[in-house]
Design an enzyme around this catalytic site. Sequence first.
Site, short mmCIF file in Angstrom:
data_model
loop_
_atom_site.label_atom_id
_atom_site.label_comp_id
_atom_site.label_asym_id
_atom_site.label_seq_id
_atom_site.Cartn_x
_atom_site.Cartn_y
_atom_site.Cartn_z
N GLU A 1 10.62 -33.75 8.67
CA GLU A 1 10.42 -33.33 10.05
C GLU A 1 10.43 -31.79 10.15
OE1 GLU A 1 11.67 -37.45 9.93
OE2 GLU A 1 12.50 -35.63 9.04
N GLU B 1 11.50 -21.61 -4.65
CA GLU B 1 11.86 -22.94 -5.12
C GLU B 1 10.64 -23.83 -5.32
OE1 GLU B 1 15.01 -26.49 -3.83
OE2 GLU B 1 14.49 -24.90 -2.43
N GLN C 1 24.47 -23.64 -4.58
CA GLN C 1 23.81 -23.10 -3.39
C GLN C 1 24.56 -23.50 -2.14
OE1 GLN C 1 19.62 -24.02 -3.20
NE2 GLN C 1 19.50 -23.68 -1.00
N GLY C 2 25.12 -22.53 -1.42
CA GLY C 2 25.88 -22.80 -0.20
C GLY C 2 25.04 -22.61 1.04
#
Length: 449
Positions: A430, A257, A136-137
Amino acid sequence: MDFAFGPEDERFRAEARGWLAEHFTGPFAALAQQSGGRPGEGHGDMAARRAWERELGTGGWIGIGWDRTDGAYGNRAATLTQQVVWAEEYARAGAPGRLGHIGENLLAPTLLAHGDSAQRARFLPAIARGEELWCQGYSEPDAGSDLAGLRTRAVHDPGEGTYRITGQKIWTSLAHEADWCFVLARTEEGSQRHHGLSFLLVPMDQPGRIEVRPIRQLTGTAEFNEVFFDGAVARAEHLVGGAGHGWRVAMSLLAVERGVSTLVQQIGFAQELSRVVRLALETGAAAEPVLRDRLIRQWAELKVMRWNALRTLGTAQNPAREPARNPAQHPARDAAPRKAVPHNLPPRSADAQARGFRDAGPQDPGAPSVAKLLWGGWHQRLGELAMQVRGAAAALGPARWTAGRPYELDAFQRLFLFSRADTIYGGSDEIQRTIIAERVLHLPKDSRR
């Protein structure tokens, strides 16, 4: 909420258990005893793990939850409960961590939702056979959790029918082994933030154009990599979702995901917690009231995570809008209608079961972020608890360090060190809180430059 396994699920369990007993033998069974394939353990025997992926593919056990609306891709159909059954049996057999999980659980559902028929026909069967591995880029050195700030660029050449990609990605899991990478890159000159991004499928075998450098971690292993693209080529027909629509595709992938994979992940968490509890009983640490309270709290929080995941998945599979409201009275809520929580999960109708993975993603815009906040902190606290249970012995390695093997760790030490990253990767805590604040609570957005 009713999440009982029915007769069909138990027949599926018997089939899965029987197949694993027959096929997870010989050289494959040795993978259960070898270090590697799980967080912080490194890569292990990559040739054997690749062979195991192909064995799973031959048996039809890859992509069992994929949407079959547009046809099958060499795998078997499975309901949500049967996907959980398979994960339970896989864990019970002690089978190794999956090399193909990025292609199977992230890219495939994304192609089913946003890809065209040619892309699905080209890539999904190869993933289902266990033949092609993906990475995954997304993250970059100056744009980790702030994905919209990425600077990797892809220039379209209409004459060649290609995109030329230049830039750097970081924290790229399995890039050293992957055959392909799905890359989020900026394709519109002068665009900023989430505008002008595109989602490209890029072959990794491009010497001189793609360089992969391992990143050594606290655990002494190197599961992550930094990847440099220097004019790497992606074919125009491998652009997913259209030029400039990469942000929408990327966000869809991140939501998937946290779908069924969240339940699968929790099965591994339960195994880790059981090992910590057994250690506490063996060492006598469980007799200490504070530690005993923490062990019980970890168990209770894991149950809460499971119920939250089931609720979220059930909402997605049983959409039912709330009664209409007066927009003048409730402008914020009517801008993003919520879904009612069903009484039963999963639905037992054949139509609902046939829809498969496409309906398994969360509909609540805050659900992925809540799930990430829950499991990231929980797993990190489990690593800390493992060290407390060990006491002073936690500072000692399992074997004498030598020049040849200078950094030996046991499973509990790897758990503690690797889990420090749980609240950072996949979107930091965050960032998740900001998403919840802006998209669910509709609080004013922070200014961004």
